[in-house]
Design a protein around this motif. Structure first.
Motif, short mmCIF file in Angstrom:
data_model
loop_
_atom_site.label_atom_id
_atom_site.label_comp_id
_atom_site.label_asym_id
_atom_site.label_seq_id
_atom_site.Cartn_x
_atom_site.Cartn_y
_atom_site.Cartn_z
N ALA A 1 0.96 -1.22 -0.05
CA ALA A 1 0.01 -0.05 0.02
C ALA A 1 0.67 1.20 -0.06
O ALA A 1 0.75 2.16 -0.79
CB ALA A 1 -1.01 -0.06 1.07
N SER A 2 1.93 1.47 0.90
CA SER A 2 2.51 2.65 0.98
C SER A 2 3.53 2.79 -0.33
O SER A 2 3.71 3.88 -0.71
CB SER A 2 3.43 2.90 2.23
OG SER A 2 4.31 1.66 2.25
N ASP A 3 4.13 1.72 -0.80
CA ASP A 3 4.92 2.07 -1.95
C ASP A 3 4.21 2.28 -3.24
O ASP A 3 4.55 3.31 -4.04
CB ASP A 3 5.51 0.46 -2.34
CG ASP A 3 7.10 0.10 -1.44
OD1 ASP A 3 7.15 0.98 -0.48
OD2 ASP A 3 7.64 -0.57 -1.60
N LEU A 4 2.71 1.88 -3.41
CA LEU A 4 1.88 2.28 -4.44
C LEU A 4 1.72 3.42 -4.36
O LEU A 4 1.28 4.33 -5.29
CB LEU A 4 1.00 1.16 -4.74
CG LEU A 4 1.41 -0.17 -5.39
CD1 LEU A 4 0.30 -1.09 -5.50
CD2 LEU A 4 2.01 -0.09 -6.63
N ALA A 5 1.13 3.83 -2.97
CA ALA A 5 0.58 5.47 -2.83
C ALA A 5 1.66 6.20 -3.12
O ALA A 5 1.60 7.35 -3.57
CB ALA A 5 0.17 5.49 -1.19
N LYS A 6 2.91 5.83 -2.90
CA LYS A 6 4.08 6.68 -3.14
C LYS A 6 4.25 7.18 -4.57
O LYS A 6 4.64 8.11 -4.97
CB LYS A 6 5.30 6.53 -2.57
CG LYS A 6 5.50 6.51 -1.24
CD LYS A 6 6.88 6.03 -0.68
CE LYS A 6 6.93 5.90 1.07
NZ LYS A 6 7.82 4.90 1.44
N LEU A 7 3.86 6.35 -5.43
CA LEU A 7 3.63 6.33 -6.90
C LEU A 7 2.54 7.02 -7.45
O LEU A 7 2.31 7.06 -8.80
CB LEU A 7 3.93 5.02 -7.53
CG LEU A 7 5.30 4.31 -7.47
CD1 LEU A 7 5.27 2.95 -7.94
CD2 LEU A 7 6.60 4.98 -8.11
N GLY A 8 1.64 7.39 -6.55
CA GLY A 8 0.51 8.11 -6.97
C GLY A 8 -0.82 7.26 -6.88
O GLY A 8 -1.91 7.75 -7.60
N TYR A 9 -0.71 5.80 -6.70
CA TYR A 9 -1.78 5.03 -6.87
C TYR A 9 -3.12 5.44 -5.78
O TYR A 9 -2.50 5.74 -4.61
CB TYR A 9 -1.39 3.67 -6.87
CG TYR A 9 -0.93 3.18 -7.98
CD1 TYR A 9 -1.49 2.72 -9.20
CD2 TYR A 9 0.46 2.98 -8.30
CE1 TYR A 9 -1.06 2.20 -10.36
CE2 TYR A 9 1.06 2.70 -9.33
CZ TYR A 9 0.49 2.21 -10.31
OH TYR A 9 1.04 1.82 -11.59
N GLU A 10 -4.11 5.23 -6.14
CA GLU A 10 -5.22 5.37 -5.03
C GLU A 10 -5.53 3.95 -4.47
O GLU A 10 -5.84 2.92 -5.12
CB GLU A 10 -6.55 5.52 -5.65
CG GLU A 10 -7.52 6.22 -4.56
CD GLU A 10 -8.85 6.70 -5.78
OE1 GLU A 10 -9.97 6.26 -5.01
OE2 GLU A 10 -8.70 7.36 -6.47
N ILE A 11 -5.20 4.06 -3.10
CA ILE A 11 -4.96 2.49 -2.45
C ILE A 11 -6.07 2.39 -1.32
O ILE A 11 -6.26 3.33 -0.68
CB ILE A 11 -3.63 2.36 -1.74
CG1 ILE A 11 -2.39 2.58 -2.67
CG2 ILE A 11 -3.65 0.64 -1.29
CD1 ILE A 11 -2.34 1.49 -3.83
N THR A 12 -6.70 1.36 -1.28
CA THR A 12 -7.65 0.88 -0.32
C THR A 12 -7.41 -0.20 0.30
O THR A 12 -6.95 -1.34 -0.50
CB THR A 12 -9.10 0.73 -0.73
OG1 THR A 12 -9.54 1.74 -1.56
CG2 THR A 12 -9.96 0.63 0.53
N ILE A 13 -7.00 -0.51 1.84
CA ILE A 13 -6.78 -1.79 2.30
C ILE A 13 -8.11 -2.08 2.91
O ILE A 13 -8.64 -1.60 3.62
CB ILE A 13 -5.70 -1.52 3.40
CG1 ILE A 13 -4.27 -0.81 2.93
CG2 ILE A 13 -5.48 -2.89 4.25
CD1 ILE A 13 -3.33 -0.82 3.84
N PHE A 14 -8.25 -3.42 2.64
CA PHE A 14 -9.40 -4.17 3.23
C PHE A 14 -9.12 -4.94 4.30
O PHE A 14 -8.26 -6.11 3.99
CB PHE A 14 -10.25 -4.92 2.17
CG PHE A 14 -10.67 -4.03 1.05
CD1 PHE A 14 -11.98 -3.37 1.24
CD2 PHE A 14 -9.93 -3.69 -0.27
CE1 PHE A 14 -12.44 -2.48 0.31
CE2 PHE A 14 -10.40 -2.98 -0.98
CZ PHE A 14 -11.77 -2.42 -0.88
N GLU A 15 -9.48 -4.80 5.54
CA GLU A 15 -8.99 -5.67 6.75
C GLU A 15 -10.15 -6.23 7.30
O GLU A 15 -11.19 -5.72 7.67
CB GLU A 15 -8.11 -4.91 7.74
CG GLU A 15 -8.00 -5.78 8.95
CD GLU A 15 -7.16 -6.86 8.98
OE1 GLU A 15 -6.29 -7.08 8.25
OE2 GLU A 15 -7.57 -8.01 9.29
#
Ligand SMILES: Cc1cc2nc3c(=O)[nH]c(=O)nc-3n(C[C@H](O)[C@H](O)[C@H](O)COP(=O)(O)OP(=O)(O)OC[C@H]3O[C@@H](n4cnc5c(N)ncnc54)[C@H](O)[C@@H]3O)c2cc1C
Ligand SMILES: Cc1cc2nc3c(=O)[nH]c(=O)nc-3n(C[C@H](O)[C@H](O)[C@H](O)COP(=O)(O)OP(=O)(O)OC[C@H]3O[C@@H](n4cnc5c(N)ncnc54)[C@H](O)[C@@H]3O)c2cc1C
Ligand code: SF4
Ligand code: SF4
Ligand code: FES
Lengths: 292, 466
Positions: B147-161
Motif C-alpha cells: 500500500a505505501s509503496d504504491l501510494a508513493k507512486l500516486g496510486y489510489e489505495i484501499t486496504i481491506f482488513e
C-alpha cells in the motif's frame, strides 16, 4: 460505524435491531451470521442475520439478552452507532428443492430459521415449522413464520400457547405421517440433541446450527472448534450448520460453559454500574445453553 | 541491549527491551568494519545497505541513517525489534566469526526510536494521483508495504482488513511486551498519511468478492491475508476447557485486551500451571503472556532439543530469565480431564532425536517412555496454516501445499491483475520477508498497470483511425 435504523422490543428477553449495512445485506445468505462489537471495550459476539433487505441495505438482528454484551446491546436505540460489524460469515445453508422440509426452532433459534424458511419457500419446498418456547410470550416472530410456512405448530412447556410439551412430540408425528426429506433444528443445545436422537432411527437428514463461543469468526483462532464425526471442525467457517447425527453435543455444552465465572463477574459489574436500571431476566439459564 | 528487571517485568506487559542509548549506538557503530563485500547485507531479506546506515550513525546523522533504511524497509522500528537477526543480518556479519557480530537490529531500532522521539520528520508529501486504483487485502506487514509503496507512486489505495483493527499479526499476535501497540499505530498513521484508505471489518470473499472489487474499478489486487489458521495435533483431550490454540489465547489478550478484563469485556482464563506446546516465537509469546497473567509455573514443551528451537534467540533468553521452564524432547500424547471437563494433566512421550529430516533438523521419535505433567492449562503453538476464507472464494486461483497461493518471484498469481505475498504465499515466515514480498509485488503491480495502459492505447488506436 453502523447505524441502528429501527429498534423493537420483541418480548421482555428479546429485542431486534434493523441496521444499516448495505454490503453485508447484499451478500447475506440463509445460515450466515455477523460478528458484532458494540464499542471499543466490547466483546466480539456472533449473531445470526435474521433477515436482510438488499434494496434498503439493511440487516436485522434478533437477540436474547442473556449476559453483559447482549444486555448492553439491548440499550441501543434508533440512531445509535455500533462500532464494528463484520460479515456475512459462516457457510450458507444448503438450499434446494427437497420436497417436504421440517424446521424446528427453540427460543431465539428462530433468528436462524427465518431466512432458511424464506429461501426454502423460494425453491418451492413444502415447509412445516415447529416453534417451541417455555411459554406463550417467549414465542418469537410467530406472525412472520405464519405468513410463509406451509404448516405451523406452536408448542410451549407450560401449554400457554399451542400444544403443551416439547418440540420432539409434534416432530415425531410429522415424520411418521409424511415423507419428510430434511429436518433443520436450531435452538438450545439440549433441544437440538433431542431432535438428533429422534431423527436418527428414521435416517432422516438433519441439520443443526451450533453456537460455540467465537472470537474473530474467520477461522483464525480455533475457539469455535467442535467435534463432528470424530474430527475437529471450526464452526465459524466450516459450519455453523452440521449434520446433527455427527455432533458431539456433550463437548459443545462443556465448551460453552468455559467462561461461566467470568460471564457472571462481567454481568455483576455491569448491573452495579447501571444501578438496577438494566434488568437481566434471561440469566435464569445458568450455562447459557438457552442461547441461540 | 538494556532490559527491564526480569522479576518485575514478568508481572506486567511493558516492553522488555529498552533499546540502546545514543552513546552505545555510536560506540557499536564504530566497531563495524565497513566491509567492501558486506555479508550482513546478504543475510537481510530486503538487503538494506547496512554499512551505509551504520556509517551515518558514526557521524550522528540519525535522520540520514533512517532514510537509508526506509528505502528498503517500511517498518524499521518493528524489524529492529522482531527480526530473527541471528539468522539474518547479524548471522552474516563477519565479526560474528570470531567475536560478537554488530548489533544491527538494535542500531536499526535506535534510529527509528530516536527519530520518533526527537526527529522532526516532515509529513510525507502526498504523490500526485495517477488515476489508478489498487485493492490491498489484509493489513499485515505485506499489505502495508504494498500500500505505501504504491501510494508513493500516486496510486489510489484501499486496504481491506477483516478484523476491527489494522496490523495483522503485529496487533493480534505479537504481544505488547515485545512490540508496543503504539509503535504499530505510529507506522499505520504513516501509511494513512500517504493517502491510503483502510477499511476494517471488511472480509474480502464475504463482505465483497475480488471480482466485485474489479467491477468497482480497482485494476489490480494484492492478497496479503497471512497464515492465521492454527494447526493442532488431534490428540485426545484437545477440546477440553482450558486447552487453547495460541492464536486464540494471544488474540484474546493482544487484540481484545483480555488481560484487562472486566474493564474490557473479553475474558481469558488464568491458570496456575501452564504447558505451552511448541518452540517457535508463537510458543515463547504465549508462554510469557501466560506468566504475565499470573501463572506460577509455565513450561515450554518441545519435541526436539534446545539446539533446534526455531524461536528468536533473544526471546528464549528473555523467557529463561523470566522463569519459563523448558522441557525438551517431550511431546504431548493426551490431555487429561477433571470431573468438570477442564484440563487436569498432560501425558507426554519422551522423545529421542534420530537422523536429520529434509529440513536438516534431527527428527524426533518416541522413546516409548512416557510421563505425566500436572498442568491446568495447555496452549498449542505448533504452527499456523493458510487463511482459508479468501482463497476459497477466488475461482481458478492456483494454490499449493494445503491452501497457500502460488506466485512467481514478483508475486504474480496465475490470474491477471491478482498478486499475493507474505505468509499466504510462503507459509508462516517473518515480518521482514512479508515486507520484502510486498516491495517486489508493488513494483510488479506498477509495471502491470502501466502495461495495461499501453495495451489499451494500442487497442484504441485502430478504432480512432476509423
Ligand atoms: C453462529 C452463532 C449465531 C448466533 N446467533 C444468535 C442470535 O441470532 N441471537 C442471539 O440472541 N444469540 C445468538 N448467538 C449466541 C450469542 O452469540 C450469545 O448469546 C452472546 O455471545 C452472549 O454474550 P453475552 O455477553 O450477552 O453473554 P455471556 O454472559 O457472555 O454468555 C452467555 C453464554 O453465551 C455464550 N457466549 C458467550 N460469549 C460468546 C461468544 N463470544 N460467542 C458465542 N457464544 C458466546 C456462551 O455459551 C455463554 O455461556 C449465536 C451464536 C453463534 C455461535
Ligand atoms: C505470535 C507470533 C509471533 C511472531 N513473532 C515474529 C517475530 O518475532 N519475528 C518475525 O519476523 N516474525 C514473527 N512472526 C511471524 C510474522 O508475524 C508473520 O510472518 C507476518 O506477520 C506475516 O505478514 P503478512 O502480511 O503476510 O500477514 P499477517 O500479518 O498475518 O496479516 C494478514 C492480515 O490479513 C487479514 N485477512 C485475512 N483474511 C482476510 C480477508 N479475507 N479479507 C480481509 N482481510 C483478511 C488478517 O485479519 C490479517 O490482519 C510471528 C507470528 C506470530 C503469530
Ligand atoms: S530488516 Fe531485519 S534482517 Fe534486515 S537489517 Fe534490519 S534487522 Fe537485520
Ligand atoms: S558484515 Fe558486520 S562488520 Fe561488515 S559491514 Fe556488515 S555489520 Fe559491518
Ligand atoms: S471463531 Fe475463531 S476460528 Fe472460529
Amino acid at each position: 460505524m453502523f447505524k441502528v435504523l429501527e429498534k423493537e422490543v420483541v418480548n421482555d428477553q428479546v429485542d431486534s435491531l434493523v441496521i444499516d449495512a448495505p454490503y453485508i445485506a447484499s451478500h447475506a445468505q440463509a445460515g450466515n451470521f455477523v460478528v458484532v462489537r458494540m464499542h471499543e471495550k466490547g466483546e466480539r459476539i456472533p449473531l445470526t442475520i435474521a433477515d436482510s433487505d438488499t434494496a434498503r441495505g439493511t440487516i436485522t438482528l434478533l437477540f436474547q439478552k442473556i449476559g453483559k454484551s447482549t444486555e448492553e446491546f439491548g440499550t441501543l436505540k434508533q440512531g445509535d452507532l455500533i462500532r464494528d460489524i463484520a460479515g456475512p460469515l459462516g457457510h450458507p445453508t444448503p438450499i434446494k428443492k427437497y420436497g417436504h422440509c421440517v424446521l424446528v426452532g427453540g427460543g431465539i433459534g428462530v433468528a436462524t430459521l427465518y431466512p432458511i424458511l424464506k429461501a426454502l419457500k423460494q425453491k418451492k419446498n413444502k415447509v412445516t415449522v415447529i416453534l417451541g418456547a417455555r411459554s406463550h410470550d417467549l414465542i418469537v416472530w410467530e406472525d412472520k413464520f405464519r405468513e410463509l410456512a406451509s404448516d405451523i405448530l406452536v408448542i410451549t412447556d407450560d401449554g400457554s400457547s399451542g400444544i403443551k410439551g416439547v418440540v420432539t412430540m409434534p416432530l415425531k408425528e410429522v415424520i411418521e405421517s409424511s415423507a419428510v426429506k430434511i429436518a433443520m433444528a436450531v435452538g438450545p443445545v439440549r433441544m437440538m440433541q433431542a431432535v438428533a436422537e429422534l431423527t436418527r432411527p428414521y435416517k432422516l437428514q438433519t441439520l443443526v446450527s451450533l453456537n460455540p463461543v467465537m472470537v474473530e469468526g474467520t477461522g483464525m483462532c480455533g475457539a469455535c472448534r467442535v467435534h463432528i464425526a470424530g474430527k475437529t471442525k471450526f464452526a465459524c467457517i466450516e459450519g455453523p450448520e452440521f449434520n446433527a447425527h455427527d455432533v458431539d453435543f456433550e463437548e459443545l455444552i462443556n465448551r460453552q460453559g468455559f467462561y461461566r465465572e467470568e460471564e457472571a463477574e462481567s454481568m455483576e459489574k455491569y448491573k452495579k454500574k447501571c444501578k438496577g436500571k438494566c434488568k437481566n431476566k434471561g440469566s435464569k439459564d445458568p450455562r447459557g445453553q438457552g442461547v441461540k | 541491549m538494556r532490559t527491564r528487571d526480569p522479576k518485575k517485568r514478568a508481572k506486567n506487559f511493558l516492553e522488555v527491551s529498552l533499546g540502546i542509548t545514543e552513546t552505545q549506538a555510536v560506540k557499536e557503530a564504530k566497531r563495524c568494519l565497513q566491509c567492501k563485500r558486506p555479508k550482513c547485507v546478504e543475510g537481510c531479506p530486503v538487503e538494506i545497505d547496512i554499512p551505509r546506515f551504520i556509517s551515518m550513525i558514526r557521524e550522528k546523522d540519525y535522520t540520514g541513517g533512517l532514510q537509508v533504511i526506509r528505502e528498503y524497509n517500511l517498518l524499521p522500528a518493528i524489524c529492529g525489534r522482531v527480526c530473527p537477526q541471528e539468522n539474518q543480518c547479524q548471522g552474516g556479519c563477519i565479526l560474528g566469526k570470531k567475536k560478537t557480530p554488530i548489533a544491527i537490529g538494535a542500531l536499526e531500532r535506535f534510529l527509528a526510536d530516536y527519530e520518533a522521539a526527537y526527529g522532526d520528520a516532515e509529513a510525507p508529501v502526498k504523490a500526485k494521483p495517477n488515476g489508478h486504483k489498487v485493492a490491498v487485502i489484509g493489513s499485515g506487514p505485506a499489505g502495508l508495504t504494498v500500500a505505501s509503496d504504491l501510494a508513493k507512486l500516486g496510486y489510489e489505495i484501499t486496504i481491506f482488513e477483516a478484523l476491527h483493527e489494522p496490523g495483522g499479526v503485529l496487533v493480534y499476535g505479537i504481544p505488547e511486551f515485545r512490540l508496543p501497540k503504539k509503535i504499530i499505530q505510529g507506522e499505520i498513521e504513516y501509511v494513512k498519511s500517504l493517502g491510503v484508505e483502510i477499511k476494517v471489518n471488511w472480509v474480502v470473499g464475504r463482505t465483497e468478492t475480488i471480482d466485485e472489487l474489479f467491477e468497482e474499478g480497482y485494476e489490480a489486487a494484492f492478497i496479503g491475508t497471512g497464515a492465521g489458521a492454527p494447526r493442532y495435533m488431534s490428540i485426545p483431550g484437545e477440546n477440553l476447557n482450558n486447552v487453547y490454540f495460541a492464536s486464540e489465547f494471544l488474540t484474546r489478550v493482544n487484540l481484545m485486551k483480555a488481560d484487562r478484563f472486566p474493564e474490557y469485556d473479553t475474558p481469558v482464563k488464568k491458570a496456575t500451571n501452564v504447558a505451552v506446546i511448541g518452540g517457535g516465537n508463537v510458543a515463547m509469546d504465549a508462554a510469557r503472556t501466560a506468566l504475565r497473567l499470573g501463572a506460577k509455573n509455565v513450561y515450554i514443551v518441545y519435541r526436539r532439543s534446545e539446539y533446534e528451537l526455531p524461536s528468536r534467540q533473544e526471546e528464549v533468553e528473555h523467557a529463561k530469565e523470566e522463569g519459563i521452564k523448558f522441557k525438551y524432547l517431550t511431546s504431548p500424547k493426551e490431555i487429561v480431564s477433571d470431573e468438570k471437563g477442564y484440563v487436569k494433566a498432560m501425558i507426554c512421550d519422551r522423545m529421542v532425536l534420530c537422523e536429520p529430516d529434509p529440513s536438516g533438523r534431527r527428527r524426533p521419535e518416541c522413546s516409548g517412555d512416557e510421563f505425566t505433567m500436572k498442568v491446568d492449562q495447555v496452549i498449542m503453538a505448533i504452527g499456523q496454516a493458510s487463511n482459508p476464507i479468501l482463497t476459497h472464494s477466488v475461482k481458478g486461483l492456483n494454490l499449493w501445499g494445503g491452501g497457500y497461493i502460488e506466485v512467481d518471484e514478483n508475486g504474480a498469481t496465475n490470474l491477471p491483475g491478482i498478486f499475493a505475498g507474505g505468509d499466504i504465499a510462503t507459509g508462516a515466515a517473518t515480518v521482514i520477508s512479508a515486507m520484502g514480498a510486498g516491495k517486489r509485488a508493488a513494483r510488479a503491480i506498477d509495471s502491470y498497470i502501466k502495461s495495461l495502459k499501453v495495451s489499451l492505447r494500442k487497442k484504441r488506436k485502430p478504432s480512432a483511425a476509423k
